[in-house]
Design a protein around this motif. Structure first.
Motif, PDB file in Angstrom:
ATOM      1  N   LYS A  61       0.826  -1.209   0.000  1.00  0.00           N
ATOM      2  CA  LYS A  61       0.000   0.000   0.000  1.00  0.00           C
ATOM      3  C   LYS A  61       0.860   1.259   0.000  1.00  0.00           C
ATOM      4  N   VAL A  65       0.759   4.071  -2.972  1.00  0.00           N
ATOM      5  CA  VAL A  65       0.318   5.438  -2.679  1.00  0.00           C
ATOM      6  C   VAL A  65       1.417   6.436  -3.007  1.00  0.00           C
ATOM      7  N   LEU A  83      -2.869   2.611  -8.224  1.00  0.00           N
ATOM      8  CA  LEU A  83      -3.664   2.842  -7.014  1.00  0.00           C
ATOM      9  C   LEU A  83      -5.129   2.501  -7.250  1.00  0.00           C
ATOM     10  N   ALA A  87      -6.972  -0.350  -5.081  1.00  0.00           N
ATOM     11  CA  ALA A  87      -8.205  -0.064  -4.337  1.00  0.00           C
ATOM     12  C   ALA A  87      -9.291  -1.074  -4.671  1.00  0.00           C
ATOM     13  N   GLN A  90      -8.988  -4.535  -3.033  1.00  0.00           N
ATOM     14  CA  GLN A  90      -9.058  -4.664  -1.575  1.00  0.00           C
ATOM     15  C   GLN A  90      -9.882  -5.869  -1.139  1.00  0.00           C
ATOM     16  N   LEU A 206     -11.317   4.857  -4.588  1.00  0.00           N
ATOM     17  CA  LEU A 206     -10.732   4.960  -3.248  1.00  0.00           C
ATOM     18  C   LEU A 206     -11.773   5.204  -2.172  1.00  0.00           C
ATOM     19  N   TRP A 257      -5.864   6.579   2.908  1.00  0.00           N
ATOM     20  CA  TRP A 257      -4.921   6.497   1.791  1.00  0.00           C
ATOM     21  C   TRP A 257      -3.776   7.500   1.910  1.00  0.00           C
TER      22      TRP A 257
END
Length: 264
Positions: A61, A65, A83, A87, A90, A206, A257
Motif C-alpha cells: 500500500k 500510494v 492505485l 483499491a 481490496q 478509493l 490512503w
C-alpha cells in the motif's frame, strides 16, 4: 502530462486499433522508443485471476500510494494507475469462472478466454492514469508494472492538497463533469481531460468521492460491469458517476490512503 510526441503516438495507436494497423511509421518508432509495445496474449480467466492475485500479494500500500503521489507531482499518469487497481482489489474475491451465458464471468466480468492486447491496456494506463471498467486484465497489468518499479521517495503531497481543496469547495449541485473542469483549472497539474476524468474515477474507487448509497471499494468488491449507472450514456466509472458536490469528500478515506503524506 505525458510528452507531446508520446501522446500523439498513443492516440494514433488507439485510432488504428492495433500496432499492425498503424499507418504512421514514426508513431510506431515512438512507441518502440518508449517501450510501449506489448504482446497480444491469449489468456484464460482462471489463469488471469491467479496472476492478478499474485501481483496484488506483491503490492504494498505505501509504495502504491507514494507512486500515485509521485505521478501527481510529476504529471506522470502511468504512475497513478496502480492505485485504482489496488483499491478495487481490496476485497476482490479469489474465484473460478462463473457464468450463466458462458462468455463473461458473473463475478468480475472477465472473459472465459480471450486475446488481450496489452499495448492497448498500457495506452489506457498512460492516457487516463486509472482503470475505468475494472477489467481484470487492467488490474493485473497496472499492478504488475507497478511492482516492477523502484521505490519512490516520499512526495510532498502539495498537489494532492490542491486537488482536495477543489473537491472540498465544490458547490452542492456540482457534478463530475463540472468537477472535471475545475480539476483541469488547477494550474500546477496541467491535466488533459482524460487525465482529469481518470483522477476522479480513481478517487471514486478509493472511496474519497462516493455517496451514502454508492460506495467505493474499501469495504466491499463490486463488479463495475454490473453496478448501476446514473444514465445509459454515462462513461464515468463507479461510484463517482453518482457523486454530487453536496456529498463532499469522505475524510476517512482521505486519511486511510493519504493521511501520512498530508500532515505538513
Amino acid at each position: 502530462m505525458i510528452n507531446t510526441k508520446l501522446n500523439k503516438a498513443l492516440k494514433d495507436f488507439l485510432r488504428s486499433g492495433s500496432v499492425d494497423n498503424m499507418q504512421d511509421s514514426s508513431s510506431i518508432e515512438v512507441l518502440k522508443e518508449y517501450e510501449m509495445i506489448f504482446p497480444v496474449v491469449e489468456m484464460e480467466h482462471d489463469d488471469l485471476i491467479e496472476k492478478l492475485h499474485i501481483e496484488m500479494a506483491k503490492a504494498e500500500k505505501s509504495k502504491v500510494v507514494q507512486e500515485f503521489l509521485s505521478g501527481l507531482e510529476n504529471n506522470e499518469p502511468q504512475k497513478r494507475a496502480a492505485l485504482s487497481a489496488y483499491a478495487i482489489m481490496q476485497k476482490f474475491p479469489d474465484h473460478k469462472f462463473e457464468s450463466h451465458a458462458g462468455i463473461q464471468c458473473g463475478i468480475c466480468s472477465g472473459f472465459k478466454k480471450r486475446k488481450v492486447d496489452f499495448t492497448l491496456v498500457n495506452a489506457m494506463r498512460y492516457l487516463g492514469g486509472s482503470t475505468n471498467n475494472g477489467a481484470p486484465e487492467q488490474l493485473y497489468f497496472f499492478l504488475a508494472e507497478s511492482n516492477r518499479e523502484r521505490e519512490f521517495s516520499v512526495p510532498s503531497g502539495k498537489k494532492m492538497k490542491a486537488v482536495l481543496s477543489v473537491l472540498s469547495s465544490a458547490s452542492a449541485g456540482d457534478t463530475p463533469v463540472i468537477l472535471e473542469k475545475k480539476i483541469r483549472g488547477i494550474n500546477e497539474l496541467k491535466f488533459s481531460q482524460d487525465e482529469s476524468r481518470g483522477l476522479l474515477d480513481l478517487l471514486g474507487h478509493l472511496g474519497v468521492l462516493e455517496t451514502p448509497e454508492h460506495k467505493g471499494f474499501l469495504n466491499e468488491y463490486k463488479n463495475i460491469g454490473l453496478v448501476p449507472k446514473k444514465s445509459r450514456s454515462t462513461d464515468w466509472s463507479y461510484p463517482v458517476d453518482f457523486w454530487l458536490g453536496k456529498y463532499g469528500i469522505n475524510e476517512n478515506a482521505v486519511n486511510f490512503w493519504f493521511g501520512d503524506y498530508l500532515k505538513n
